[in-house]
Write an enzyme that holds these catalytic residues in place. Structure first.
Site, PDB file in Angstrom:
ATOM      1  N   GLN A 237      28.730 -70.013  35.199  1.00  8.49           N
ATOM      2  CA  GLN A 237      30.015 -70.637  34.885  1.00  8.49           C
ATOM      3  C   GLN A 237      30.752 -71.022  36.167  1.00  8.49           C
ATOM      4  OE1 GLN A 237      30.644 -67.709  31.096  1.00  8.49           O
ATOM      5  NE2 GLN A 237      32.481 -68.810  31.707  1.00  8.49           N
ATOM      6  N   ARG A 384      36.246 -65.594  26.004  1.00 11.88           N
ATOM      7  CA  ARG A 384      37.070 -66.663  25.465  1.00 11.88           C
ATOM      8  C   ARG A 384      38.558 -66.329  25.498  1.00 11.88           C
ATOM      9  NH1 ARG A 384      34.748 -70.846  21.404  1.00 11.88           N
ATOM     10  NH2 ARG A 384      36.297 -72.460  21.659  1.00 11.88           N
ATOM     11  N   CYS A 385      38.986 -65.831  26.646  1.00  8.87           N
ATOM     12  CA  CYS A 385      40.421 -65.626  26.836  1.00  8.87           C
ATOM     13  C   CYS A 385      40.649 -65.533  28.325  1.00  8.87           C
ATOM     14  CB  CYS A 385      40.896 -64.339  26.183  1.00  8.87           C
ATOM     15  SG  CYS A 385      40.399 -62.868  27.077  1.00  8.87           S
ATOM     16  N   GLU A 760      40.855 -71.167  24.683  1.00  6.73           N
ATOM     17  CA  GLU A 760      40.830 -69.752  24.371  1.00  6.73           C
ATOM     18  C   GLU A 760      41.946 -69.300  23.449  1.00  6.73           C
ATOM     19  OE1 GLU A 760      38.562 -68.655  28.377  1.00  6.73           O
ATOM     20  OE2 GLU A 760      40.723 -68.643  28.494  1.00  6.73           O
TER      21      GLU A 760
END
Ligand SMILES: Cc1cc2nc3c(=O)[nH]c(=O)nc-3n(C[C@H](O)[C@H](O)[C@H](O)COP(=O)(O)OP(=O)(O)OC[C@H]3O[C@@H](n4cnc5c(N)ncnc54)[C@H](O)[C@@H]3O)c2cc1C
Lengths: 806, 287
Positions: A237, A384-385, A760
């Site tokens: 990522q 996802r945050c 997110e």
């Protein structure tokens, strides 16, 4: 482009810029199976690596015998910690200031830990070799329950640092203690509690879960002995960060390391960290002189690479009888597993958990977080945050509901009463953040009106009566959540990773024919950057989005960036795009002025070119300016039309949203049905509404999974019980509820295009909405809080505990 | 998740298949659709060195009516069960049950034989076979046996099938016209094995249950026949009190394991709920 016959609207539409529901350009290759993922890469002579992993959660390694494995046809090498010590790589630094074993050095600390790396000519031979490695273990007492980690007689996990009582984030109280992180005013908060009219206190746990991207973590490492260069293709990522980490730990010159992230099949935080597989594949390639591929299987991904959450939060709110909150106090017991490999900005051991005051105007607050070691896999990524934001949002949104229940107030009304008001922005929170913008009342009102909230409450009251009369075995819950996120890490004044400020970057190069390429420091894992970034450029400089190629993931060509996670791409890289585009536009204006023979100030921008003020027929399109940039620039100006921007954001962005979930639960089986889920998101300026909806759908589905079933479970001896998708809940289209999306728009005042990031939000807001619905369903039976995940059997257990299972 | 080495055989006659199985003994396993066996091999929980693929044995395929029975070839896929007129007409409960097995991909390859032969307690078909009182034909080198399903399942992955034998036919007596049926399966998600499931076949007369059999899935080491519960409902109109008693009687013989689907107490409780719901629904469709 400067086709004068087109209307202004038609010219705008042609650009497919901001606000356009442009179809995802990535999907052309993805939907035809033509994506190019790491595992698609096949290099001549490529070898395959696989791990021997520990069956024990805590054990001493007495011996490792490679003999039988080395006799397996096709097996070329078996690496152990002893081998890695020769190149000083038996341990590696983590992003959180700890160190982590690459291969087990003397002991193992979690089930599935990497013990040896078998290298063979094909994947089958590698696995046969893995089975043949003979490891002798001596089992040690296991620590799984985080609440027992700091007991005086708890087993000592990290013998390597047992006497080092000064950790990366300050003093440690116990060999299993990693750090204590505190923020806020303790005295003021304690004082507020001592004179509180009403107070609540609840242990709110957010279970250990796994981001579980469909593509597991993997890499191919290829070392060229002649050039002394290492090329790594991987599911990264943040490819540039990986390059720097490799340079630092492998002591290779950074220009001789090439990191390439090809297409990535989902990341959700799982692919931020550096894993032993990367190091072992690199070492194996250096040793053998051949490319080495390492591809994790599903069990390995779920059991050994980075988990998320595992926060046990004791939340307290003080309030007046009328429901005005006066203070918030939270203690967190943070289970980090065997090594502190949490992926946070370096100075933030608990991420941005201090966003826990949420959307409410708390006069004072105090937070303390104790990080501890247990015999579980390391990690602690932002699934996802943004960093620990979903934990914070869950904590405050559950706690507000519990307070409402205690006050006998409607939870929506309590929120409304305590919201930060529009005129208070920029708002300084009690825990140190400066919220950029917000209009919470408008958003919540819109949500409540759309779902007909009052009717829902009436229906619920009627159903409760019917339940009491024995006419139905179903209970109904309405979950309300109002979250505020903090994303876009981040300003160099408070955010860095291993000392590198968390800026991001964009380089735009326009070609003579009016097309161009943008290269980025971020890396999409499915977010659709190739589509949306081009839209920003289209609106900024009037070149149609389809004429812009967006390229990411190759550290040789992309400008240095910190990667994609924490909803940072749009807030940070998106700003870099706009800034780079504006540099180009400034030069374009000079060229246009020269060619139109006017002063720059006499020009005005008009959709896709410059026009002389008051002389509408004197117009030069961006396309023509591109050509001119390569043949007739003003005297003294360099030819060409390109720009680079490294954007250091002045502040974070603060997206927010109002979610409502309506759920029915059968008390005889615990089976739930999500009847309705409404999600209103405010992410500031909306670049591509269709992509936003897609992101919201995906994030809500993950939130649903987490709240309603996902959990990495261990038994008391440290065996992972959830090593496959049979037991680790990943909903299919059949289980996934229908999503209704909506929005308001409150732009970020400091972002060049006002965008805040959205990827997110649905996970951050979705989890409390689901959990609040379940808890709301049971609240009339006297329950205040039921721990997640709310799977069938736990719902039934709650019903049983409350005496309604008959 | 990579299997160990093995050799692959594809015999074309039952005799050849049986011979191969005999010759290789414990090292050999028949392969049907592979959707139970291959995952086990990938986990190296099963490590056969010889796979005897039954795909080429035409004699093991197909569904036909023979007098008062339906005969199903074990290599019939679950998808084929679902598309068979004979099944939906005469054994509608099998249609209903096949629909809640896994997902379409699995059903295209997974066979009824593979589902029932191995004694896997999680599979749905064994309890159906018990409820329907099926008979399995087992062929070995020396003899062919007809074994009643009620004698077949002996423990988890432990059956009356002897090494060297294969199953070649499944014979199911056709339930009376107008019978009631239901398969109630509680599962966590599509593709999951049952948390608890109950199969009911019954006939009604004058609003009362005349005959009844109840099978249970994944609530013990093997599929179970809840005989006491079935006895209890005969002669009743399935009033709430009777249903409660039937559930309790069924729960009394359940001994599920605690797993991710829930603790023992929960799985037994919902087992009882499935029994009551299946009884009610079966009665409602009986004529
Ligand atoms: C994701 C997933 C979900 C599933 N969910 C369910 C579910 O909900 N309910 C359910 O019932 N099943 C479920 N299954 C199992 C599925 O139905 C299998 O296909 C079936 O159980 C086995 O059939 P098969 O043809 O694939 O058998 P195989 O895997 O090929 O064989 C299974 C076993 O039977 C033996 N065998 C096969 N045929 C014969 C024969 N003729 N004689 C002797 N021995 C034989 C084999 O040697 C092997 O031991 C699931 C499978 C998967 C992969």
């Amino acid at each position: 482009m400067n086709d004068i016959t087109l209307t202004r609207e038609e010219r705008e539409a042609k650009l497919e810029g901001l606000g356009c529901r442009r179809k995802r350009v990535e999907d052309i290759r993805f939907t035809q199976g033509k994506g190019n993922y790491v595992d698609d890469l096949k290099l001549p002579g490529m070898l395959h690596g696989d791990f021997v992993r520990s069956p024990y959660a805590h054990a001493r390694i007495k011996s490792i015998n490679k003999d039988a494995a080395l006799k397996v046809p096709g097996v070329l090498a078996v690496l152990t910690a002893e081998d890695l010590k020769g190149v000083n790589l038996a341990w590696m630094p983590t992003l959180a200031g700890d160190v982590q074993m690459v291969l087990a050095d003397g002991k193992v600390l979690f089930q599935g830990q990497e013990v040896a790396f078998v290298v063979a000519t094909d994947r089958y031979a590698a696995d046969d070799g893995v089975v043949a490695v003979d490891v002798e273990y001596e089992a040690l007492p296991v620590l799984i329950d985080p609440f027992k980690a700091l007991e005086p007689d708890a087993p000592v996990l990290r013998e390597d640092i047992k006497d080092k009582m000064d950790g990366a984030h300050g003093p440690r109280r116990h060999p299993n203690h990693i750090f204590e992180w505190t923020v806020g005013d303790k005295e003021l908060t304690d004082a507020a509690f001592s004179k509180a009219e009403v107070a609540i206190k609840e242990l709110i746990s957010y279970q250990r879960v796994h981001p579980s991207p469909l593509e597991t973590c993997q890499c191919v490492c290829s070392f060229d002995k002649i050039k002394g260069e290492l090329t790594i293709w991987g599911t990264f990522q943040a490819p540039h960060v990986i390059r720097t980490v490799v340079a630092l730990i492998a002591k290779l010159p950074e220009q001789k390391i090439h990191v390439i992230s090809p297409d990535i099949g989902g990341g959700f935080g799982n692919k931020v960290g550096a894993y032993p597989g990367y190091i072992c594949a690199a070492v194996a390639s250096i040793v053998t002189g051949k490319p080495v591929k390492w591809v994790e299987d599903r069990i390995e991904n779920l059991t050994a690479t980075s988990f998320a959450r595992d926060y046990h939060m004791t939340a307290e709110i003080a309030a007046t009888k009328e429901g005005k909150v006066t203070a918030l106090r939270v203690h967190v017991l943070a289970d980090h597993g065997a090594f502190d490999a949490c992926a946070d900005p370096s100075k933030w051991p608990a991420g941005f958990f201090n966003i826990v005051t949420g959307s409410y105007d708390f006069p004072t607050a105090y937070v303390s977080v104790d990080g501890i070691y247990t015999n579980k896999a390391p990690g602690g990524v932002a699934y996802r945050c943004s960093f620990r934001v979903t934990e914070a949002a869950y904590c405050i949104e559950r706690a507000m509901d519990i307070l409402a229940q205690k006050l006998g107030m409607d939870p929506a009304e309590l929120r409304m009463k305590n919201f930060i008001k529009p005129e208070q922005f920029p708002y300084h929170s009690a825990l140190g953040w400066e919220y950029d913008s917000g209009d919470y009342q408008t958003a919540l009102n819109k949500a409540l009106e759309t779902v007909k909230y009052e009717d829902l409450r009436k229906e619920q009251a009627a159903k409760r009566e019917a339940f009491r009369r024995g006419e139905t075995r179903e209970i109904m819950g309405v979950g309300v959540c109002f979250f505020t996120e903090i994303v876009g890490a981040g300003p160099s004044k408070n955010c860095d990773i291993l000392g590198i400020a968390m800026f991001d970057s964009c380089e735009i190069r326009l070609h003579p024919t009016g097309a161009g390429i943008a290269r980025m420091g971020t890396k999409s894992q499915g977010q659709g950057h190739e589509t949306t970034y081009a839209q920003i450029i289209a609106s900024e400089i009037g070149i149609p989005a389809e004429d812009i190629t967006v390229e990411e993931g190759n550290t040789d060509t992309a400008p240095y960036g910190l990667g994609t996670y924490g909803s940072r791409s749009t807030p940070v890289a998106g700003a870099a795009i706009a800034t780079a585009a504006r540099k180009i536009k400034a030069k374009a204006q000079m060229i246009a002025a020269y060619r139109l023979e006017v002063h720059e100030d006499d020009l005005e921008w008009d959709v896709d070119g410059f026009r002389v003020k008051g002389l509408p027929e004197k117009f030069m399109s961006m396309k023509d300016i591109c050509w001119a940039a390569y043949n007739s620039v003003p005297p003294g100006m360099e030819p060409g039309l390109e720009a680079v921007s490294y954007y250091d954001p002045p502040n974070m962005t603060y997206p927010f949203g109002a979610y409502v979930c309506v759920m029915d639960i059968d008390v005889d089986t615990g089976v739930y049905k999500v009847r309705r889920f409404y999600a209103l998101d405010d992410c500031g300026t909306r670049i591509n509404p269709m992509i936003i909806e897609g992101q919201v759908h995906g994030g809500l589905t993950e939130a649903f999974a987490i709240a309603m079933g996902q959990e990495i479970r261990y038994d008391e001896t440290g065996n992972v019980l959830t090593g496959s998708f049979m037991d680790f809940f990943l909903p299919t289209a059949m289980e996934t509820p229908h999503w209704e999306t909506d929005y308001t728009v409150t732009p970020s005042p400091h972002h060049p295009i006002g965008a805040k990031g959205v990827g997110e939000s649905p996970n951050v807001g979705g989890v409390p909405a689901f959990s609040n619905a379940v808890n709301d369903a049971f609240s009339f039976l006297g329950s205040t809080h039921i721990q997640m995940p709310h799977d069938f059997w736990r719902n039934w257990q709650a019903a049983k505990r409350l005496g309604v299972t008959g | 998740m990579i299997p160990g080495p093995f050799e692959y055989h594809r015999p074309t006659t039952i005799a050849d298949a049986v011979k191969l199985l005999c010759d290789f003994g414990d090292d050999a396993r028949p392969l049907a659709g592979g959707h139970s066996l291959i995952p086990m091999m990938k986990l190296r929980l099963a490590t056969p060195s010889h796979l005897i693929d039954l795909q080429a044995l035409e004699a093991l395929k197909g569904i036909r009516r023979e007098a008062e029975s339906i005969v199903i070839g074990p290599m019939t896929t679950q998808h084929e069960l679902l598309s068979s007129q004979i099944i939906s007409k005469s054994l509608p409960i099998l249609h209903e049950a096949a629909l809640v097995i896994a997902d379409p991909q699995v059903r295209y390859r997974g066979t009824i034989g593979g589902n029932i032969a191995n004694g896997d307690p999680g599979n749905d078909m064994p309890a159906l076979m018990m409820t329907l009182d099926a008979t399995y034909r087992l062929v070995g080198t020396d003899e062919t046996r007809e074994v009643s399903v009620r004698d077949y399942y002996q423990g988890a992955y432990f059956t009356a099938l002897e090494p060297g034998e294969i199953m070649t036919a499944i014979t199911i007596p056709v339930p009376p016209v107008g019978h009631g049926y239901a398969y109630e399966k509680l599962k966590r998600k599509i593709g999951d094995y049952a948390t608890a499931a109950a199969a009911v076949i019954l006939t009604m007369s004058d609003g009362k249950v005349a005959t009844c059999s109840i099978g249970l899935t994944n609530l013990s080491e093997t599929a179970l026949l809840a005989e006491d519960a079935a006895q209890l409902v005969i002669g009743t109109a399935l009033d709430d009190a009777t249903l409660k008693k039937a559930s309790a009687a069924a729960e009394a013989i359940m001994s599920p394991a605690a797993d991710g689907r829930g603790p023992v107490e929960y799985r037994k409780h919902v087992g009882g709920v499935m029994v009551a719901r299946a009884l009610k629904r079966a009665a409602s469709v009986a004529v």
